[in-house]
Design a protein around this motif. Structure first.
Motif, mmCIF file in Angstrom:
data_model
loop_
_atom_site.group_PDB
_atom_site.id
_atom_site.type_symbol
_atom_site.label_atom_id
_atom_site.label_comp_id
_atom_site.label_asym_id
_atom_site.label_seq_id
_atom_site.Cartn_x
_atom_site.Cartn_y
_atom_site.Cartn_z
ATOM 1 N N LEU A 39 0.666 -1.094 0.294
ATOM 2 C CA LEU A 39 0.315 -0.353 0.473
ATOM 3 C C LEU A 39 0.608 1.446 0.428
ATOM 4 O O LEU A 39 0.250 2.231 -0.152
ATOM 5 C CB LEU A 39 -1.179 -0.077 0.996
ATOM 6 N N VAL A 40 1.797 1.171 0.870
ATOM 7 C CA VAL A 40 3.141 2.170 0.140
ATOM 8 C C VAL A 40 2.949 2.970 -1.041
ATOM 9 O O VAL A 40 3.783 4.095 -1.492
ATOM 10 C CB VAL A 40 4.210 2.154 1.064
ATOM 11 N N GLY A 44 2.407 6.722 -2.790
ATOM 12 C CA GLY A 44 3.492 7.172 -2.996
ATOM 13 C C GLY A 44 2.765 7.323 -4.483
ATOM 14 O O GLY A 44 3.036 8.227 -5.262
ATOM 15 N N ARG A 45 0.903 6.533 -5.318
ATOM 16 C CA ARG A 45 0.826 7.421 -6.838
ATOM 17 C C ARG A 45 0.333 8.343 -6.398
ATOM 18 O O ARG A 45 0.624 9.617 -6.792
ATOM 19 C CB ARG A 45 -0.192 5.991 -7.022
ATOM 20 N N GLY A 50 0.718 10.566 -9.443
ATOM 21 C CA GLY A 50 0.963 10.118 -10.415
ATOM 22 C C GLY A 50 -1.002 8.342 -10.214
ATOM 23 O O GLY A 50 -0.479 8.017 -11.134
ATOM 24 N N VAL A 51 -2.217 9.203 -10.030
ATOM 25 C CA VAL A 51 -3.003 8.131 -9.867
ATOM 26 C C VAL A 51 -3.327 7.882 -10.663
ATOM 27 O O VAL A 51 -3.982 9.272 -11.539
ATOM 28 C CB VAL A 51 -3.195 8.860 -8.151
ATOM 29 N N ARG A 52 -4.227 6.793 -11.384
ATOM 30 C CA ARG A 52 -5.321 6.512 -11.823
ATOM 31 C C ARG A 52 -6.116 6.434 -11.170
ATOM 32 O O ARG A 52 -6.820 6.575 -10.104
ATOM 33 C CB ARG A 52 -5.348 5.429 -12.954
ATOM 34 N N ALA A 53 -7.130 6.853 -12.863
ATOM 35 C CA ALA A 53 -8.434 7.025 -12.687
ATOM 36 C C ALA A 53 -9.069 4.951 -12.275
ATOM 37 O O ALA A 53 -10.079 5.572 -10.923
ATOM 38 C CB ALA A 53 -10.006 7.200 -13.464
ATOM 39 N N LYS A 90 -9.193 13.462 -3.866
ATOM 40 C CA LYS A 90 -9.031 13.761 -2.162
ATOM 41 C C LYS A 90 -9.568 13.066 -1.419
ATOM 42 O O LYS A 90 -8.748 12.549 -0.311
ATOM 43 C CB LYS A 90 -8.858 15.248 -2.338
ATOM 44 N N VAL A 91 -10.095 12.061 -1.623
ATOM 45 C CA VAL A 91 -11.314 11.464 -0.569
ATOM 46 C C VAL A 91 -10.645 10.026 -0.930
ATOM 47 O O VAL A 91 -9.846 9.851 0.592
ATOM 48 C CB VAL A 91 -12.849 11.530 -0.873
ATOM 49 N N ALA A 92 -9.972 10.043 -1.536
ATOM 50 C CA ALA A 92 -9.375 8.602 -1.583
ATOM 51 C C ALA A 92 -7.784 8.975 -0.754
ATOM 52 O O ALA A 92 -7.457 7.747 -0.124
ATOM 53 C CB ALA A 92 -9.231 8.459 -3.151
ATOM 54 N N ALA A 93 -7.236 9.727 -1.347
ATOM 55 C CA ALA A 93 -5.924 10.077 -0.405
ATOM 56 C C ALA A 93 -6.417 9.951 1.439
ATOM 57 O O ALA A 93 -5.591 9.835 1.131
ATOM 58 C CB ALA A 93 -5.929 11.603 -1.006
#
Length: 104
Positions: A39-40, A44-45, A50-53, A90-93
Protein backbone atom coordinates in the motif's frame (compact mmCIF):
# COMPACT_ATOMS: atom_id res chain seq x y z
CA UNK A 1 -20.68 10.94 10.92
CA UNK A 2 -17.17 9.64 10.30
CA UNK A 3 -14.86 8.86 13.19
CA UNK A 4 -11.32 9.78 12.09
CA UNK A 5 -9.84 7.84 15.01
CA UNK A 6 -11.21 4.69 13.37
CA UNK A 7 -9.84 5.65 9.96
CA UNK A 8 -13.23 6.74 8.67
CA UNK A 9 -13.68 9.43 6.03
CA UNK A 10 -16.88 11.07 4.78
CA UNK A 11 -17.78 11.45 1.13
CA UNK A 12 -20.83 12.87 -0.62
CA UNK A 13 -21.81 10.46 -3.39
CA UNK A 14 -24.97 10.84 -5.44
CA UNK A 15 -26.07 13.59 -3.06
CA UNK A 16 -25.79 11.42 0.07
CA UNK A 17 -23.21 11.79 2.82
CA UNK A 18 -21.58 8.41 3.39
CA UNK A 19 -18.78 6.99 5.53
CA UNK A 20 -15.83 5.07 4.06
CA UNK A 21 -13.28 2.95 5.91
CA UNK A 22 -10.42 0.75 4.80
CA UNK A 23 -10.51 -2.39 6.94
CA UNK A 24 -7.51 -4.69 6.91
CA UNK A 25 -9.38 -7.06 4.60
CA UNK A 26 -10.29 -4.20 2.26
CA UNK A 27 -6.63 -3.12 2.20
CA UNK A 28 -5.48 -6.65 1.33
CA UNK A 29 -8.03 -6.90 -1.47
CA UNK A 30 -6.97 -3.48 -2.74
CA UNK A 31 -3.31 -4.53 -2.92
CA UNK A 32 -4.24 -7.61 -4.94
CA UNK A 33 -6.69 -5.79 -7.22
CA UNK A 34 -4.20 -3.05 -8.12
CA UNK A 35 -1.24 -5.44 -8.24
CA UNK A 36 0.77 -3.29 -5.84
CA UNK A 37 3.89 -4.40 -4.02
CA UNK A 38 2.26 -2.81 -0.99
CA UNK A 39 0.00 0.00 0.00
CA UNK A 40 2.98 2.32 0.38
CA UNK A 41 3.41 2.01 -3.39
CA UNK A 42 -0.23 2.96 -3.93
CA UNK A 43 -0.03 5.86 -1.48
CA UNK A 44 3.07 7.02 -3.35
CA UNK A 45 1.04 7.27 -6.56
CA UNK A 46 -1.29 9.70 -4.83
CA UNK A 47 1.59 11.71 -3.36
CA UNK A 48 3.43 11.97 -6.68
CA UNK A 49 0.29 12.83 -8.62
CA UNK A 50 0.59 9.65 -10.69
CA UNK A 51 -2.76 8.28 -9.56
CA UNK A 52 -5.05 6.83 -12.21
CA UNK A 53 -8.85 6.95 -12.31
CA UNK A 54 -9.02 3.19 -11.73
CA UNK A 55 -6.86 3.65 -8.59
CA UNK A 56 -9.38 6.17 -7.24
CA UNK A 57 -12.33 3.92 -8.07
CA UNK A 58 -10.65 0.90 -6.45
CA UNK A 59 -9.76 2.82 -3.26
CA UNK A 60 -13.27 4.24 -2.92
CA UNK A 61 -14.90 0.86 -3.61
CA UNK A 62 -12.64 -0.71 -0.96
CA UNK A 63 -13.63 2.09 1.41
CA UNK A 64 -17.33 1.39 0.83
CA UNK A 65 -16.73 -2.34 1.42
CA UNK A 66 -14.68 -1.64 4.56
CA UNK A 67 -17.60 0.39 5.91
CA UNK A 68 -20.05 -2.43 5.20
CA UNK A 69 -21.47 -1.20 1.88
CA UNK A 70 -20.92 -3.73 -0.89
CA UNK A 71 -20.76 -1.14 -3.69
CA UNK A 72 -18.93 -2.69 -6.63
CA UNK A 73 -16.28 -0.78 -8.56
CA UNK A 74 -18.68 -0.43 -11.50
CA UNK A 75 -21.25 1.23 -9.22
CA UNK A 76 -18.60 3.54 -7.75
CA UNK A 77 -17.42 4.49 -11.25
CA UNK A 78 -20.94 5.69 -12.05
CA UNK A 79 -21.48 7.75 -8.88
CA UNK A 80 -21.47 11.54 -8.85
CA UNK A 81 -19.11 12.88 -6.20
CA UNK A 82 -19.13 16.26 -4.54
CA UNK A 83 -16.20 18.09 -6.09
CA UNK A 84 -16.23 15.84 -9.16
CA UNK A 85 -13.27 13.67 -10.05
CA UNK A 86 -10.88 15.89 -8.09
CA UNK A 87 -13.08 15.68 -5.01
CA UNK A 88 -13.21 11.89 -5.29
CA UNK A 89 -9.42 11.76 -5.67
CA UNK A 90 -8.91 13.91 -2.58
CA UNK A 91 -11.21 11.66 -0.53
CA UNK A 92 -9.39 8.54 -1.76
CA UNK A 93 -6.06 10.08 -0.70
CA UNK A 94 -7.48 11.00 2.73
CA UNK A 95 -8.86 7.47 3.07
CA UNK A 96 -5.45 5.92 2.43
CA UNK A 97 -3.84 8.35 4.84
CA UNK A 98 -6.46 7.56 7.50
CA UNK A 99 -5.80 3.83 7.11
CA UNK A 100 -2.14 4.37 7.99
CA UNK A 101 -2.42 7.12 10.61
CA UNK A 102 -5.91 6.80 12.06
CA UNK A 103 -6.49 10.46 11.18
CA UNK A 104 -8.42 11.78 8.20
Amino acid sequence: MANPLHGEVEIVADGRRRVLRLSLGALAALEAELNCEGLVELAGRFERGGVRADDVIAVLAAGFRGAGDEAAALEVAQMRFEGGALGATKVAARLLSAAFTGEA
